[in-house]
Design a protein around this motif. Sequence first.
Motif, short mmCIF file in Angstrom:
data_model
loop_
_atom_site.label_atom_id
_atom_site.label_comp_id
_atom_site.label_asym_id
_atom_site.label_seq_id
_atom_site.Cartn_x
_atom_site.Cartn_y
_atom_site.Cartn_z
N ARG A 177 42.56 29.50 32.00
CA ARG A 177 41.25 29.17 32.60
C ARG A 177 40.46 30.44 32.88
O ARG A 177 39.24 30.48 32.67
N SER A 178 41.17 31.47 33.38
CA SER A 178 40.48 32.73 33.68
C SER A 178 39.90 33.37 32.41
O SER A 178 38.77 33.85 32.40
N LYS A 179 40.69 33.35 31.32
CA LYS A 179 40.22 33.91 30.06
C LYS A 179 39.05 33.12 29.52
O LYS A 179 38.05 33.68 29.01
N ASN A 180 39.12 31.81 29.57
CA ASN A 180 38.02 30.96 29.07
C ASN A 180 36.74 31.20 29.86
O ASN A 180 35.64 31.25 29.32
N LYS A 181 36.91 31.37 31.18
CA LYS A 181 35.74 31.62 32.04
C LYS A 181 35.12 32.98 31.71
O LYS A 181 33.91 33.13 31.60
N ALA A 182 36.03 33.98 31.46
CA ALA A 182 35.52 35.31 31.11
C ALA A 182 34.75 35.27 29.80
O ALA A 182 33.71 35.93 29.66
N GLY A 211 33.15 32.74 28.58
CA GLY A 211 31.90 32.05 28.82
C GLY A 211 30.88 32.93 29.48
O GLY A 211 29.69 32.92 29.15
N ASP A 212 31.33 33.77 30.42
CA ASP A 212 30.41 34.70 31.09
C ASP A 212 29.86 35.74 30.11
O ASP A 212 28.67 36.11 30.19
#
Length: 353
Positions: free
Chosen positions: A343-348, A350-351
């Motif tokens: 989730r953290s990688k996906n969010k990064a 996306g940002d």
Amino acid sequence: MKQFTIEEINQAIGGMIVGNSTILITGVEQISTATENQLTFIGEKKYIKSWHQSRASVAIVKNSIEIEPGQNRALLRVADADLALVQVLKMFEPEPPKCEVGIHSTAVIDSSARVGAGAAIGAGCYIGPNVVIGKGAKLYPNVTVLDDTHIGSETVVWSGTVIRERCHIGSGCIIHPNVTIGADGFGYRPSPDGRGLVKIPQIGTVEIGDGVEIGAGSCVDRGKFSATSIGDGTKIDNLVQIAHNCKIGRACVMAGQSGLAGSVTLGDGVIMGGRAIVSDHVTVGAGAKLGGNAGVISDVPPGKTVLGLPADDYRQTLRLWASLKQIPDLIQELKTNVKRNRRSKNKARGDQA
């Protein structure tokens, strides 16, 4: 029906009466099912609560346990409750099944066999050539004793037992029903053509010391050469396998379904828990303890306690077992961390987009 006063029982066990000293004891029973006028025993503090709930009139109690007898009940305080109970059980022990002194008319006794004075040979027994039965020995019905075997004085052999040729059993032994002594050891090698197995002749014997007890359905194989031997005072439970050329010391204990492969050596005083097994040619030192289900594949030093499969020092095994219990939680924690990282990688990503 046997019955004894509490004073008679106390005299036999050398204890101290606390409480009602006029009780008549008619039997012995475990604490949860004992009734009025029956005796039970308390060897550990955890049974104090059970005593308060029990209907037993008397309990044998270890001195160190703080407990009161209660109304119209009594305690017999002793140093060792287990050993005291042994004496009481002997007092209430029923007479054994009848096996009259002499030779039953249906027994078959070879003319060269010698039967000692006071021995009892039950119905349907077979005693082969050159067998020696000691004074006061007792063979219950349907025991088979084959050629050149020696059975010591006062030994009791129960029905269905087969003692094969050239075996030696000491005095004061108890051989329970359907024991086999002197069966062939389990020895085979591949045949030269690779299409079968060659049986290895088992030309040795079995030598059993004095005061040995062997439980029902157990088997002691003869040696491939020399003898399989069992030392004085050793006690063997039901359904135990002792393979060829094993050497068992004095006062060993083997619990049910335990087993020894070929040429195992047990030192004096070894204790084996239920279903413990020892691999071939392994030596277990005097006083060692093998926990239930232990699988011993290498030598065990004297006095050591081992558990597990393969067996290891009991402290190491207990730590291992405790660690294994944590694995499901560790796996769940790992899965949670993996999801969190994704989730953290996906969010990064996306940002950055």
